[in-house]
Design a protein around this motif. Structure first.
Motif, PDB file in Angstrom:
ATOM      1  N   SER A 134      62.484  34.449  19.490  1.00 42.86           N
ATOM      2  CA  SER A 134      63.204  34.024  20.555  1.00 42.86           C
ATOM      3  C   SER A 134      64.755  34.180  20.017  1.00 42.86           C
ATOM      4  O   SER A 134      64.883  34.940  18.913  1.00 42.86           O
ATOM      5  CB  SER A 134      63.089  33.024  21.443  1.00 42.86           C
ATOM      6  N   GLY A 135      65.544  33.493  20.602  1.00 43.66           N
ATOM      7  CA  GLY A 135      66.900  33.615  20.158  1.00 43.66           C
ATOM      8  C   GLY A 135      67.827  34.126  21.100  1.00 43.66           C
ATOM      9  O   GLY A 135      67.482  34.407  22.364  1.00 43.66           O
ATOM     10  N   PHE A 136      69.090  34.627  20.604  1.00 38.20           N
ATOM     11  CA  PHE A 136      70.162  35.196  21.435  1.00 38.20           C
ATOM     12  C   PHE A 136      69.401  36.663  22.111  1.00 38.20           C
ATOM     13  O   PHE A 136      69.785  36.587  23.445  1.00 38.20           O
ATOM     14  CB  PHE A 136      71.206  35.500  20.717  1.00 38.20           C
ATOM     15  N   GLN A 137      68.767  37.311  21.456  1.00 38.02           N
ATOM     16  CA  GLN A 137      68.180  38.477  21.903  1.00 38.02           C
ATOM     17  C   GLN A 137      67.078  38.261  22.819  1.00 38.02           C
ATOM     18  O   GLN A 137      67.000  39.443  23.791  1.00 38.02           O
ATOM     19  CB  GLN A 137      67.455  39.235  20.653  1.00 38.02           C
ATOM     20  N   ASP A 138      66.629  37.256  23.246  1.00 43.11           N
ATOM     21  CA  ASP A 138      65.610  36.947  24.257  1.00 43.11           C
ATOM     22  C   ASP A 138      66.254  37.327  25.676  1.00 43.11           C
ATOM     23  O   ASP A 138      65.563  38.082  26.186  1.00 43.11           O
ATOM     24  CB  ASP A 138      65.182  35.392  24.335  1.00 43.11           C
ATOM     25  N   THR A 139      67.189  36.784  25.921  1.00 45.38           N
ATOM     26  CA  THR A 139      67.864  37.030  27.410  1.00 45.38           C
ATOM     27  C   THR A 139      69.079  38.148  27.197  1.00 45.38           C
ATOM     28  O   THR A 139      68.907  39.234  28.021  1.00 45.38           O
ATOM     29  CB  THR A 139      68.638  35.683  28.030  1.00 45.38           C
ATOM     30  N   PHE A 140      69.895  37.895  26.443  1.00 42.23           N
ATOM     31  CA  PHE A 140      71.071  39.024  26.230  1.00 42.23           C
ATOM     32  C   PHE A 140      70.785  40.604  25.958  1.00 42.23           C
ATOM     33  O   PHE A 140      71.403  41.379  26.518  1.00 42.23           O
ATOM     34  CB  PHE A 140      71.972  38.545  25.492  1.00 42.23           C
ATOM     35  N   TRP A 141      69.544  40.590  25.163  1.00 42.02           N
ATOM     36  CA  TRP A 141      69.438  42.037  24.843  1.00 42.02           C
ATOM     37  C   TRP A 141      67.935  42.234  25.442  1.00 42.02           C
ATOM     38  O   TRP A 141      67.586  43.818  25.273  1.00 42.02           O
ATOM     39  CB  TRP A 141      69.110  42.119  23.260  1.00 42.02           C
ATOM     40  N   VAL A 142      67.202  41.595  25.937  1.00 38.79           N
ATOM     41  CA  VAL A 142      65.751  41.921  26.529  1.00 38.79           C
ATOM     42  C   VAL A 142      65.687  41.817  27.932  1.00 38.79           C
ATOM     43  O   VAL A 142      65.655  42.407  28.881  1.00 38.79           O
ATOM     44  CB  VAL A 142      64.637  41.455  25.849  1.00 38.79           C
ATOM     45  N   VAL A 307      65.604  26.424  22.199  1.00 38.55           N
ATOM     46  CA  VAL A 307      65.214  25.194  22.833  1.00 38.55           C
ATOM     47  C   VAL A 307      64.680  25.136  24.142  1.00 38.55           C
ATOM     48  O   VAL A 307      63.410  24.561  24.341  1.00 38.55           O
ATOM     49  CB  VAL A 307      66.471  24.369  22.963  1.00 38.55           C
ATOM     50  N   ASN A 308      65.157  26.018  25.115  1.00 43.26           N
ATOM     51  CA  ASN A 308      64.834  26.075  26.367  1.00 43.26           C
ATOM     52  C   ASN A 308      63.304  26.901  26.673  1.00 43.26           C
ATOM     53  O   ASN A 308      62.346  26.658  27.339  1.00 43.26           O
ATOM     54  CB  ASN A 308      65.662  26.778  27.394  1.00 43.26           C
ATOM     55  N   ARG A 309      62.962  27.471  25.190  1.00 41.22           N
ATOM     56  CA  ARG A 309      61.679  28.337  25.531  1.00 41.22           C
ATOM     57  C   ARG A 309      60.606  27.204  24.961  1.00 41.22           C
ATOM     58  O   ARG A 309      59.435  27.604  24.928  1.00 41.22           O
ATOM     59  CB  ARG A 309      61.926  29.660  24.324  1.00 41.22           C
ATOM     60  N   VAL A 310      60.778  26.301  24.400  1.00 41.46           N
ATOM     61  CA  VAL A 310      59.815  25.311  23.680  1.00 41.46           C
ATOM     62  C   VAL A 310      58.737  25.043  24.732  1.00 41.46           C
ATOM     63  O   VAL A 310      57.457  25.155  24.377  1.00 41.46           O
ATOM     64  CB  VAL A 310      60.479  23.916  23.234  1.00 41.46           C
ATOM     65  N   PRO A 311      59.019  24.613  25.820  1.00 38.65           N
ATOM     66  CA  PRO A 311      57.871  24.423  26.961  1.00 38.65           C
ATOM     67  C   PRO A 311      57.077  25.711  27.120  1.00 38.65           C
ATOM     68  O   PRO A 311      55.687  25.730  27.427  1.00 38.65           O
ATOM     69  CB  PRO A 311      58.305  23.939  28.218  1.00 38.65           C
ATOM     70  N   ASP A 312      57.792  26.685  27.422  1.00 36.27           N
ATOM     71  CA  ASP A 312      57.046  28.066  27.333  1.00 36.27           C
ATOM     72  C   ASP A 312      56.091  28.413  26.504  1.00 36.27           C
ATOM     73  O   ASP A 312      55.080  28.892  26.572  1.00 36.27           O
ATOM     74  CB  ASP A 312      58.068  29.235  27.614  1.00 36.27           C
ATOM     75  N   VAL A 313      56.616  28.109  25.203  1.00 40.40           N
ATOM     76  CA  VAL A 313      55.816  28.531  24.035  1.00 40.40           C
ATOM     77  C   VAL A 313      54.374  27.610  24.015  1.00 40.40           C
ATOM     78  O   VAL A 313      53.330  27.930  23.919  1.00 40.40           O
ATOM     79  CB  VAL A 313      56.438  28.569  22.618  1.00 40.40           C
ATOM     80  N   ILE A 314      54.554  26.302  24.264  1.00 41.51           N
ATOM     81  CA  ILE A 314      53.536  25.392  24.324  1.00 41.51           C
ATOM     82  C   ILE A 314      52.512  25.768  25.197  1.00 41.51           C
ATOM     83  O   ILE A 314      51.315  25.561  25.384  1.00 41.51           O
ATOM     84  CB  ILE A 314      54.155  23.857  24.422  1.00 41.51           C
ATOM     85  N   ASN A 315      53.013  26.114  26.647  1.00 44.60           N
ATOM     86  CA  ASN A 315      52.498  26.498  27.814  1.00 44.60           C
ATOM     87  C   ASN A 315      51.507  27.869  27.569  1.00 44.60           C
ATOM     88  O   ASN A 315      50.581  27.865  28.261  1.00 44.60           O
ATOM     89  CB  ASN A 315      53.248  26.340  29.014  1.00 44.60           C
ATOM     90  N   VAL A 323      58.641  37.882  23.936  1.00 41.20           N
ATOM     91  CA  VAL A 323      59.185  37.272  25.129  1.00 41.20           C
ATOM     92  C   VAL A 323      59.039  38.064  26.386  1.00 41.20           C
ATOM     93  O   VAL A 323      59.192  37.027  27.509  1.00 41.20           O
ATOM     94  CB  VAL A 323      60.677  37.106  24.846  1.00 41.20           C
ATOM     95  N   GLU A 324      58.817  39.241  26.330  1.00 43.21           N
ATOM     96  CA  GLU A 324      58.779  39.954  27.648  1.00 43.21           C
ATOM     97  C   GLU A 324      57.353  39.554  28.353  1.00 43.21           C
ATOM     98  O   GLU A 324      57.479  39.860  29.354  1.00 43.21           O
ATOM     99  CB  GLU A 324      58.746  41.265  27.513  1.00 43.21           C
ATOM    100  N   GLN A 325      56.582  38.773  27.659  1.00 35.09           N
ATOM    101  CA  GLN A 325      55.284  38.147  28.173  1.00 35.09           C
ATOM    102  C   GLN A 325      55.364  36.781  28.907  1.00 35.09           C
ATOM    103  O   GLN A 325      54.339  36.366  29.452  1.00 35.09           O
ATOM    104  CB  GLN A 325      54.380  38.301  27.326  1.00 35.09           C
ATOM    105  N   LEU A 326      56.511  36.173  28.368  1.00 34.89           N
ATOM    106  CA  LEU A 326      56.733  34.895  28.879  1.00 34.89           C
ATOM    107  C   LEU A 326      57.415  34.719  30.208  1.00 34.89           C
ATOM    108  O   LEU A 326      58.043  35.820  30.575  1.00 34.89           O
ATOM    109  CB  LEU A 326      57.693  34.040  27.922  1.00 34.89           C
ATOM    110  N   PRO A 327      57.405  33.651  30.822  1.00 37.87           N
ATOM    111  CA  PRO A 327      58.093  33.327  32.091  1.00 37.87           C
ATOM    112  C   PRO A 327      59.572  33.656  31.970  1.00 37.87           C
ATOM    113  O   PRO A 327      60.234  33.711  30.796  1.00 37.87           O
ATOM    114  CB  PRO A 327      57.835  31.943  32.443  1.00 37.87           C
ATOM    115  N   ARG A 328      60.324  33.759  32.930  1.00 38.36           N
ATOM    116  CA  ARG A 328      61.713  34.261  32.827  1.00 38.36           C
ATOM    117  C   ARG A 328      62.323  32.747  32.146  1.00 38.36           C
ATOM    118  O   ARG A 328      61.916  31.712  32.596  1.00 38.36           O
ATOM    119  CB  ARG A 328      62.424  34.297  34.249  1.00 38.36           C
ATOM    120  N   LEU A 329      63.343  33.208  31.360  1.00 39.97           N
ATOM    121  CA  LEU A 329      64.094  31.912  30.666  1.00 39.97           C
ATOM    122  C   LEU A 329      64.888  30.915  31.780  1.00 39.97           C
ATOM    123  O   LEU A 329      65.376  31.769  32.522  1.00 39.97           O
ATOM    124  CB  LEU A 329      64.920  32.360  29.679  1.00 39.97           C
TER     125      LEU A 329
END
Length: 342
Positions: A134-142, A307-315, A323-329
């Motif tokens: 994840s990181g900056f590229q999660d939202t801003f680039w994907v 940090v905001n992705r932590v629950p998504d990864v555990i879930n 990241v494109e398979q995870l819920p919207r940040l």
């Protein structure tokens, strides 16, 4: 309500910020790992510059920390490429610890490092954990770009441009960006490199996966950024003279069988005093869309997204989940454990 237990895997510039954010979001940090002898044995709060004592000592044995602390997740900030990242992610999977990493290639490594990614995916599924980049590229680039593409009826081209200050991300990334090389050394490195220098290719692969577009041809152009005057690299404790390399620019392009072209230009280099990070995307088609962030705080946004992705990864289901398979940040105003589903 149970609390999330986390391990800081690497305690450099990025995980120092991440440590503060996790503590502020109610996460228990139960271990910290570093390679530097200057950090090992010291309190994490001191190493991270938080001005507090956490009671967590920085250690140099990741297997012991991952194996003994019953952590839910490890947050990894140590390297950029999968060849360097593989062993860290493998350790987490083998010890049954979920992991999220800022490694740029880990954003979508299925095409650039398919064998390593498949092995990690198998190990993660075998041990019931999730590995994610994840990181900056999660939202801003994907995800932001994919969302904007969803506003179009027809897309002829997608073009992105991003700049970032290598000095904010620590010495490892500054070295990866060849800061301090002569132009001749850079050219030699580029000829001999056993891996693409670009992170933009992973961004384009993630966008293709998100939209279902089919690649026809990829091209990559890499050129050094040359200092026009003497510049200081604080991360490397180095003065770079005029005429030497302060980073490089990659331009990745892909044409698709559907007729849409995608282009991403990224420059990572030392900054002059008046420069700021830029994130810009233009979609041409029906309708045209243009978005620009003229002074985006890349370093902070990188850490906050992890940090905001932590629950998504555990879930998430076990495996190497991109990241494109995870819920919207989403913004997390409450302690992160409140967002767990199990």
């Amino acid at each position: 309500m149970r609390r999330i237990r986390a391990v800081m895997y690497g305690v450099g510039a990025m995980n120092a910020i991440t440590t503060r954010m996790l503590l502020e979001k109610g996460v228990d940090i139960v271990g910290a790992v570093a390679r530097s002898s200057e950090k090992v044995g010291r309190d994490l709060g001191e190493v991270a510059g938080l001005g507090i004592t956490t009671g967590v000592l920085v250690e140099d044995d990741p297997d012991r920390v991952l194996g003994e602390r019953s952590a839910d997740i490890a947050l990894i900030a140590v390297s950029s490429y999968m060849t360097d990242q593989y062993e860290h992610l493998r350790r987490c999977a083998m010890h049954g610890v979920n992991a999220i990493t800022l490694s740029e290639e880990s954003l979508y490594p299925w095409r650039t490092s398919p064998a390593m990614t498949a092995e990690l995916d198998h190990l993660a599924k075998q041990n019931g954990v999730t590995l994610t980049g994840s990181g900056f590229q999660d939202t801003f680039w994907v995800n932001l770009v994919g969302l904007l593409m969803g506003t179009a009826h027809r897309i002829d081209s997608v073009a992105g441009r991003a700049t970032w200050n290598v000095d904010e991300f620590g010495p490892e990334l500054s070295r990866d960006q060849r800061v301090g090389n002569t132009e001749q050394e850079f050219d030699q490195w580029l000829r001999d490199a056993d891996r693409p220098p670009t992170f933009g290719l992973n961004v384009l692969h993630a966008l293709l996966a998100d939209t279902g577009l089919t690649a026809a041809q990829f091209t990559l152009t890499t050129k050094p950024v040359i200092a026009s005057k003497s510049m200081r690299s604080n991360s490397l404790n180095l003065d770079v003279p005029a005429g030497d390399v302060i980073g490089f620019t990659d331009v990745d392009e892909v044409t698709t069988r559907e007729g849409t072209s995608l282009r991403f230009e990224m420059r990572g280099s030392l900054y002059d005093v008046d420069e700021a990070d830029v994130n810009e995307w233009r979609i041409d088609g029906e309708p045209d869309v243009h978005v620009i962030n003229p002074a985006v705080p890349t370093q902070l946004a990188t850490c906050s997204q992890m940090v905001n992705r932590v629950p998504d990864v555990i879930n998430a289901p076990p495996g190497f989940v991109t990241v494109e398979q995870l819920p919207r940040l989403r913004y997390r105003p409450h302690p992160l454990a409140q967002y767990l589903t199990a």
